[in-house]
Design an enzyme around this catalytic site. Structure first.
Site, mmCIF file in Angstrom:
data_model
loop_
_atom_site.group_PDB
_atom_site.id
_atom_site.type_symbol
_atom_site.label_atom_id
_atom_site.label_comp_id
_atom_site.label_asym_id
_atom_site.label_seq_id
_atom_site.Cartn_x
_atom_site.Cartn_y
_atom_site.Cartn_z
ATOM 1 N N LYS A 189 0.859 -1.196 0.000
ATOM 2 C CA LYS A 189 0.000 0.000 0.000
ATOM 3 C C LYS A 189 0.889 1.237 0.000
ATOM 4 O O LYS A 189 1.488 1.609 0.997
ATOM 5 C CB LYS A 189 -0.935 0.064 1.213
ATOM 6 C CG LYS A 189 -2.022 1.125 0.956
ATOM 7 C CD LYS A 189 -2.599 1.749 2.192
ATOM 8 C CE LYS A 189 -1.875 2.945 2.735
ATOM 9 N NZ LYS A 189 -1.801 4.136 1.857
ATOM 10 N N GLY A 242 6.856 4.926 8.424
ATOM 11 C CA GLY A 242 6.051 6.146 8.503
ATOM 12 C C GLY A 242 6.183 6.771 9.872
ATOM 13 O O GLY A 242 7.181 6.558 10.577
ATOM 14 N N SER A 243 5.163 7.492 10.260
ATOM 15 C CA SER A 243 5.245 8.225 11.528
ATOM 16 C C SER A 243 5.128 7.279 12.729
ATOM 17 O O SER A 243 4.521 6.208 12.639
ATOM 18 C CB SER A 243 4.123 9.258 11.586
ATOM 19 O OG SER A 243 2.877 8.606 11.542
ATOM 20 N N THR A 244 5.671 7.707 13.844
ATOM 21 C CA THR A 244 5.580 6.936 15.088
ATOM 22 C C THR A 244 4.118 6.762 15.494
ATOM 23 O O THR A 244 3.707 5.691 15.962
ATOM 24 C CB THR A 244 6.409 7.638 16.184
ATOM 25 O OG1 THR A 244 7.792 7.493 15.820
ATOM 26 C CG2 THR A 244 6.188 7.041 17.560
ATOM 27 N N GLY A 247 2.660 4.074 13.396
ATOM 28 C CA GLY A 247 3.322 2.826 13.783
ATOM 29 C C GLY A 247 2.642 2.201 14.998
ATOM 30 O O GLY A 247 2.404 0.986 15.058
ATOM 31 N N GLU A 265 9.392 1.015 11.064
ATOM 32 C CA GLU A 265 10.508 1.961 10.902
ATOM 33 C C GLU A 265 9.865 3.343 10.967
ATOM 34 O O GLU A 265 9.160 3.735 10.046
ATOM 35 C CB GLU A 265 11.222 1.696 9.574
ATOM 36 C CG GLU A 265 12.589 2.349 9.504
ATOM 37 C CD GLU A 265 12.513 3.755 8.951
ATOM 38 O OE1 GLU A 265 12.487 4.701 9.786
ATOM 39 O OE2 GLU A 265 12.459 3.917 7.739
ATOM 40 N N CYS A 300 13.547 10.267 7.411
ATOM 41 C CA CYS A 300 13.439 9.902 8.828
ATOM 42 C C CYS A 300 14.769 10.066 9.555
ATOM 43 O O CYS A 300 14.790 10.287 10.764
ATOM 44 C CB CYS A 300 12.921 8.479 8.961
ATOM 45 S SG CYS A 300 13.790 7.326 7.911
ATOM 46 N N GLU A 399 9.381 15.703 15.118
ATOM 47 C CA GLU A 399 9.821 15.444 13.743
ATOM 48 C C GLU A 399 9.094 16.413 12.810
ATOM 49 O O GLU A 399 7.879 16.340 12.642
ATOM 50 C CB GLU A 399 9.494 13.995 13.368
ATOM 51 C CG GLU A 399 10.158 13.587 12.074
ATOM 52 C CD GLU A 399 9.929 12.119 11.722
ATOM 53 O OE1 GLU A 399 8.797 11.645 11.894
ATOM 54 O OE2 GLU A 399 10.887 11.479 11.270
#
Ligand code: NDP
Length: 496
Positions: A189, A242-244, A247, A265, A300, A399
């Site tokens: 995706k 992607g973003s925390t 995640g 990640e 990242c 971030e």
């Protein structure tokens, strides 16, 4: 890259694959819904793309499962799977300029990097895992003499790869490369901002002989298609970048469904430490500038916190400022451009709002800070440097994912390590020193998955990549990633 190519000409005649790729065919979303794919280069509509949701995920998972259980790929002789993946890599390479152009138009990165970093990296990744397939041995355990205890790796089954927009194909390849090599079926995706290269790639995979159902691409929104993959009872693993924040959703989806494997990640806030014993400050400044401004800071591992020993702080920041001045945003389709656009207007607005936050927090704006190239209709922000930042400020903790650098002075080694580790993230860190003892000492103390010494972007496909703390779980790249897409079976045979 061929110097003769006029990418603006090529862009004008480019055609787009805009349907989902399921079980070897391009299909509309079951709902018939689409979403707009707009180029951040000039704000123009590229195409409308199928907006897949739960119904399409169900169809794709069924196809992927069927292909997996049939053994057509999962049980293929390793040398034949290797051959197919090498052919796949060769075809990707053949279509380098087209795939790179899709990346540039879709998410705004300079064509030079799309060709030489992104697509070249994808080719190398697929080749590397293809070559590994018939060189990885299983094990016999040193168990009882009257038994044969075999430890074998088996593919997991159906792997969903949910990826971001900053390196659309490369982040995907770090997942589908080892996942396919290990014999899994994959559902990719792509991010809603950057689906076009993945859809073209699906067609190339089919041309290479990857069997129907083994490699599927589902464009769509995270909240619908992404979530449905995360919660599906017949998906064995989600590999995410992607973003925390998102995640963590995948951990929750797994907990509330079938306890699928999850590898993450996620975000980073890389500290880049420059000690006053570093002799080549020009090289350090060049590395520090590229380390934060490359890919418009949408990385990242972007070296966003520049920690400089206080007696060289001002001199060093002046040098980094010169690198920033050199990297002004330009036309991403021009091979001479080093900095392109942001991925979209939303991301640009987010970055601009962080610049305002930085000013409000009292940080000193040393360079940039403005939106530029408005007349193009695209989304461009200048390289921006805040100096004399306090590590407690939001611009040093959160971030931003844009070309925004925070410079932070430090006293001594202990102070540098304390500031560097004072973050929820732990993806990467770097340090610049001419003292080998210090390099080892500090590298050991930094809580990060990768520590670069005298560079900010070291490493290739042979080394693992991933984070400590809230930067993630698991590692991409290297044979550690291959292991991640397998499970271990013990077969214990007793002799009569
Ligand atoms: P996200 O983490 O939201 O997106 C990454 C992927 O996850 C995309 O494919 C996205 O789909 C999908 N996704 C989003 N929401 C969900 C959900 N609820 N359930 C399942 N899947 C979901 O990153 P963004 O693109 O929104 O960027 C936001 C911020 O995240 C950035 O500013 C940056 O700070 C960070 N980021 C970090 C990256 C990294 O490499 N570590 C990469 C990208 C972003 P879709 O986009 O289609 O909605």
């Amino acid at each position: 890259m061929s110097a003769a190519i006029d990418y603006r000409d090529r862009a004008a005649s480019l055609t787009y694959r805009n349907k989902a790729f399921i079980d070897g065919k391009f299909v509309d979303a079951a709902s018939g819904e689409t979403f707009e794919c707009v180029s951040p280069v000039d704000g123009k509509l590229l195409t409308e793309v199928a907006a897949c949701d739960k119904a399409d995920v169900d169809v794709a998972v069924k196809a992927a499962r069927r292909a997996f259980e049939s053994g057509v790929w999962s049980e293929m002789n390793p040398k034949d799977r290797k051959k197919a993946l090498l052919k796949f890599a060769g075809l990707i390479e053949k279509h380098t300029d087209e795939l790179a152009l899709l990346e540039t138009l879709d998410m705004g990165k300079p064509i030079t990097f799309a060709v030489n970093v992104d697509v070249a990296g994808v080719v190398n990744t697929v080749q590397w895992y293809a070559e590994a397939i018939d060189k990885i041995y299983d094990e016999i355990a040193p168990s009882d003499r009257n038994a044969l205890a075999m430890i074998t790796r088996e593919p997991l089954g159906v792997v969903a790869a949910v990826v971001p927009w900053n390196f659309p194909l490369l982040m995907a390849a770090w997942k589908f490369g080892p996942a396919l090599a290990a014999g899994n079926s994959v559902i990719l995706k792509p991010a809603e901002q950057s689906p076009l290269s993945a859809l073209r790639l699906a067609e190339i995979a089919a041309e290479a002989g990857i069997p129907d159902g083994v490699f599927n691409v589902l464009p769509g929104m995270g909240e619908t298609a992404g979530q449905a993959l995360g919660r599906h009872m017949d998906v064995d693993m989600v590999a995410f970048t992607g973003s925390t924040e998102v995640g963590k959703y995948f951990l929750k989806y797994a907990a509330e469904s079938n306890m699928k494997h999850v590898s993450l990640e996620c975000g980073g806030k890389t500290p880049n430490i420059v000690f006053n014993d570093c002799k080549d400050l020009d090289a350090a400044a060049q590395g520090s500038g590229m380390g934060v401004f490359f890919n418009t800071g949408q990385v990242c591992v972007a070296a966003t916190r520049l920690l400089v020993q206080q007696d060289i702080h001002d001199e060093f920041v002046e040098k980094v400022k010169k690198v920033g001045e050199m990297m002004q945003p330009g036309d991403p389709l021009d091979p001479g451009t080093l900095m392109g656009s942001m991925v979209d207007v939303n991301q640009m607005e987010r970055v601009k709002s962080y610049i305002e936050i930085g000013k409000g927090e009292g940080a000193e704006l040393t360079l940039g800070g403005r939106q530029v190239r408005q007349n193009t209709g695209g989304a461009y922000v200048e390289p921006t440097i805040f100096s004399k930042v306090d590590n407690k400020m939001r611009i040093a903790q959160e971030e931003i994912f844009g070309p925004v650098l925070a410079t932070i002075p430090f006293k001594d080694e202990e102070d540098a390590v304390r500031i560097a580790n004072d973050t929820i993230y732990g993806l990467q860190a770097s340090l610049w020193t001419d003292d080998l003892n210090r390099a080892h000492r500090v590298a050991r103390k930094l809580k990060a998955g990768t520590v670069n010494v005298n560079n900010t972007d070291g490493g290739d496909i042979t080394v693992p990549f991933g984070g400590y703390k809230q930067s993630g779980i698991g590692r991409d790249k290297s044979l550690h990633a291959y292991d991640k897409y397998t499970q271990i079976k013990t077969t214990y045979i007793e002799f009569k």
